[in-house]
Design an enzyme around this catalytic site. Structure first.
Site, short mmCIF file in Angstrom:
data_model
loop_
_atom_site.label_atom_id
_atom_site.label_comp_id
_atom_site.label_asym_id
_atom_site.label_seq_id
_atom_site.Cartn_x
_atom_site.Cartn_y
_atom_site.Cartn_z
N ARG A 175 39.05 41.42 31.87
CA ARG A 175 39.20 40.26 32.76
C ARG A 175 37.89 39.83 33.38
NH1 ARG A 175 44.60 42.20 36.03
NH2 ARG A 175 45.66 42.91 34.15
N LYS A 210 54.04 49.14 26.69
CA LYS A 210 53.79 48.98 28.12
C LYS A 210 54.93 48.13 28.68
CE LYS A 210 50.26 46.70 30.97
NZ LYS A 210 48.85 46.76 31.33
N GLU A 236 41.98 52.56 32.03
CA GLU A 236 42.20 51.28 31.34
C GLU A 236 41.27 50.24 31.96
OE1 GLU A 236 46.22 49.61 31.44
OE2 GLU A 236 45.38 47.60 31.11
C1 3PG Z 1 47.57 44.65 35.85
O1 3PG Z 1 47.61 44.22 34.71
O2 3PG Z 1 47.02 44.06 36.78
C2 3PG Z 1 48.11 46.00 36.00
O3 3PG Z 1 49.37 46.03 35.50
C3 3PG Z 1 48.02 46.56 37.36
O4 3PG Z 1 49.04 46.13 38.16
P1 3PG Z 1 49.04 46.59 39.67
O5 3PG Z 1 47.82 45.98 40.30
O6 3PG Z 1 50.32 46.04 40.24
O7 3PG Z 1 49.00 48.09 39.68
#
Ligand code: 3PG
Length: 223
Positions: free
Chosen positions: A56, A140, A52
């Site tokens: 960002r 999700k 994924e």
């Molecule tokens: C996010 O959107 O940052 C993800 O859900 C990852 O979360 P994490 O860094 O706690 O695994």
């Protein structure tokens, strides 16, 4: 079956088969497009096929394109999808799937018109109901740990026995198998496999080792 229903069924079937093949989804934030291909190679060598890529950073879409071109064994998904435009961009670069931290009406409506497998993000019963209303029953669960963890997910299985969740946000190597042992969990996501610090320092071996141990844990747990 109406065209909309068969489209929804196809989208859902693709998501089910994707998560069956790749029940651990590394969530990655790629700052520099040069990181993309070595990262994807490390993950796939370690045994994790799905990635994924969060929207960002300015490099995210180019990174997805580069991985699709050069690492065909990787299953490239787009995350942090916040708007219908983000969804359109995911389609444009040929993403295999998309995920959102939320489930706005706009996003759900737009996703309903696409073939792209899409998992909206939920935290509450009302959000799940909004997703179900529009045909999305694979979602999700975000942010999974702060939103109540496994006990919250168990509680949600009461009113929503057929909904399948991909918990993400606070899932770690230590508890990924506990999450995956829940009958309503279809996959887990997290940044622990490929944290940004390891990308920045090109620690591909470390990422590969973490991917391998995640893939091994899944195997040991019958996933
Ligand atoms: C996010 O959107 O940052 C993800 O859900 C990852 O979360 P994490 O860094 O706690 O695994």
């Amino acid at each position: 079956m109406s065209a909309d229903l068969s489209r929804a069924a196809e989208r859902r079937a693709k998501l089910v088969s994707l998560f069956a093949r790749a029940p651990v989804v590394p969530v990655v934030t790629i700052a520099n497009v040069a990181q993309a291909v070595p990262l994807a190679r490390a993950l796939t060598r370690g045994g994790l096929a799905a990635i994924e890529i969060t929207l960002r950073t300015p490099a995210a879409l180019d990174a997805a394109v580069a991985i699709r071109a050069e690492v065909p064994e990787a299953i490239v998904g787009i995350g942090t999808v916040l708007t219908p435009d983000d969804l359109a961009r995911a389609v444009e670069i040929g993403a295999a799937f998309a995920l959102s931290p939320g489930a706005t009406p706009d996003l759900l409506e737009a996703a309903r018109d696409l073939d792209l497998p899409f998992a909206p993000g939920v935290q509450t019963a009302s959000e799940i109901m909004a997703c179900l209303q529009r045909g999305f029953d694979i979602v999700k669960f975000f942010p999974a740990a702060p939103a109540g963890g496994i006990s919250a997910l168990r509680a949600l299985s009461g009113p929503f026995p057929d909904v399948r969740f991909c918990p993400t946000g606070g899932v770690s190597e230590k508890d990924a198998t506990d999450w995956l042992a829940q009958p309503n969990v279809i996959a887990v996501g997290g940044s622990w496999v490929a944290p940004s610090a390891d990308l920045a320092s090109c620690a591909w071996d470390r990422i590969e080792a973490r991917a391998r141990s995640a893939a091994q844990l899944m195997k040991e747990n019958g996933r």
